[in-house]
Scaffold this motif. Structure first.
Motif, PDB file in Angstrom:
ATOM      1  N   ALA A  23       0.775  -1.344   0.097  1.00 51.30           N
ATOM      2  CA  ALA A  23      -0.107   0.108  -0.075  1.00 51.30           C
ATOM      3  C   ALA A  23       0.893   1.255   0.045  1.00 51.30           C
ATOM      4  CB  ALA A  23      -0.896   0.056   1.076  1.00 51.30           C
ATOM      5  N   ALA A  24       0.311   2.336  -0.491  1.00 48.81           N
ATOM      6  CA  ALA A  24       0.871   3.734  -0.366  1.00 48.81           C
ATOM      7  C   ALA A  24       0.051   4.497   0.626  1.00 48.81           C
ATOM      8  CB  ALA A  24       1.027   4.385  -1.684  1.00 48.81           C
ATOM      9  N   THR A 101      -1.809  -2.428  -3.704  1.00 48.69           N
ATOM     10  CA  THR A 101      -3.230  -3.033  -3.685  1.00 48.69           C
ATOM     11  C   THR A 101      -4.219  -1.865  -3.223  1.00 48.69           C
ATOM     12  OG1 THR A 101      -3.061  -3.631  -1.435  1.00 48.69           O
ATOM     13  CG2 THR A 101      -2.555  -5.552  -2.966  1.00 48.69           C
ATOM     14  N   ARG A 102      -3.742  -0.749  -2.725  1.00 51.81           N
ATOM     15  CA  ARG A 102      -4.498   0.384  -2.236  1.00 51.81           C
ATOM     16  C   ARG A 102      -3.403   1.413  -1.912  1.00 51.81           C
ATOM     17  NH1 ARG A 102      -3.251  -2.795   1.785  1.00 51.81           N
ATOM     18  NH2 ARG A 102      -3.613  -2.074   4.142  1.00 51.81           N
ATOM     19  N   ASP A 117      -3.119   6.474 -10.901  1.00 57.76           N
ATOM     20  CA  ASP A 117      -3.373   5.130 -11.174  1.00 57.76           C
ATOM     21  C   ASP A 117      -4.779   4.424 -10.616  1.00 57.76           C
ATOM     22  OD1 ASP A 117      -3.410   4.398  -8.265  1.00 57.76           O
ATOM     23  OD2 ASP A 117      -1.195   3.953  -8.406  1.00 57.76           O
ATOM     24  N   SER A 118      -5.265   3.096 -11.292  1.00 58.12           N
ATOM     25  CA  SER A 118      -6.414   2.667 -10.704  1.00 58.12           C
ATOM     26  C   SER A 118      -6.564   1.825  -9.550  1.00 58.12           C
ATOM     27  CB  SER A 118      -6.708   1.806 -12.172  1.00 58.12           C
ATOM     28  OG  SER A 118      -5.855   0.788 -12.214  1.00 58.12           O
ATOM     29  N   VAL A 119      -5.512   1.748  -9.006  1.00 58.17           N
ATOM     30  CA  VAL A 119      -5.194   1.329  -7.466  1.00 58.17           C
ATOM     31  C   VAL A 119      -6.409   1.968  -6.588  1.00 58.17           C
ATOM     32  CG1 VAL A 119      -3.887   0.779  -5.317  1.00 58.17           C
ATOM     33  CG2 VAL A 119      -2.856   0.615  -7.650  1.00 58.17           C
ATOM     34  N   PRO A 120      -7.389   0.835  -5.599  1.00 59.80           N
ATOM     35  CA  PRO A 120      -8.449   1.552  -5.097  1.00 59.80           C
ATOM     36  C   PRO A 120      -7.767   2.733  -3.976  1.00 59.80           C
ATOM     37  CG  PRO A 120      -8.541  -0.838  -5.215  1.00 59.80           C
ATOM     38  CD  PRO A 120      -7.155  -0.456  -5.855  1.00 59.80           C
TER      39      PRO A 120
END
Length: 127
Positions: A23-24, A101-102, A117-120
């Protein structure tokens, strides 16, 4: 096995189990400590071996951040309530094979960048 180190090599680590949930984090604390957002991956404490003596800073009640006392590399994030530790993705040696992942705490992100990006995204929570 995954391994890594701080910038100067005084602190090294090995993880003998699968890393989970890359995760970020865009919270204010992670931004202030890392200089941007902080990307990490969770590893079970029972599978993590830390060599050297990181310095631990209690940033919130029950939460510690581990860094190298020599070069200052921010390496670990640990909640006393959890059986795992967050490890800096940037400190891992070699390819990780992992993908975010998020994004978490995006409501606190800096105004100088966009998340494209398209990460949740999670506005204010970890999970």
């Amino acid at each position: 096995m995954m391994q890594g180190s701080c910038l100067c090599g005084e602190i090294t680590f090995q993880a003998e189990a699968a890393a989970r949930e890359p995760a970020a984090c865009h919270c204010t604390q992670c931004r202030k400590q890392s200089g941007h957002h902080w990307a990490s991956v969770q590893v079970m404490d029972s599978a993590l071996k830390i060599n050297g003596s990181p310095r631990w800073y209690t940033s919130s009640p029950g939460v510690r951040r581990g860094f190298c006392p020599t070069c200052g590399s921010f390496l670990f994030w640990k909640s006393d309530a959890d059986p795992d530790t967050g490890i800096s993705l940037g400190a891992i040696d070699g390819p990780t094979g992992l993908h975010l992942t998020r994004h978490i705490f995006v409501a606190d992100k800096g105004d100088y960048y966009d998340i494209t990006d398209s990460v949740p995204h999670k506005e204010k929570e970890h999970g």
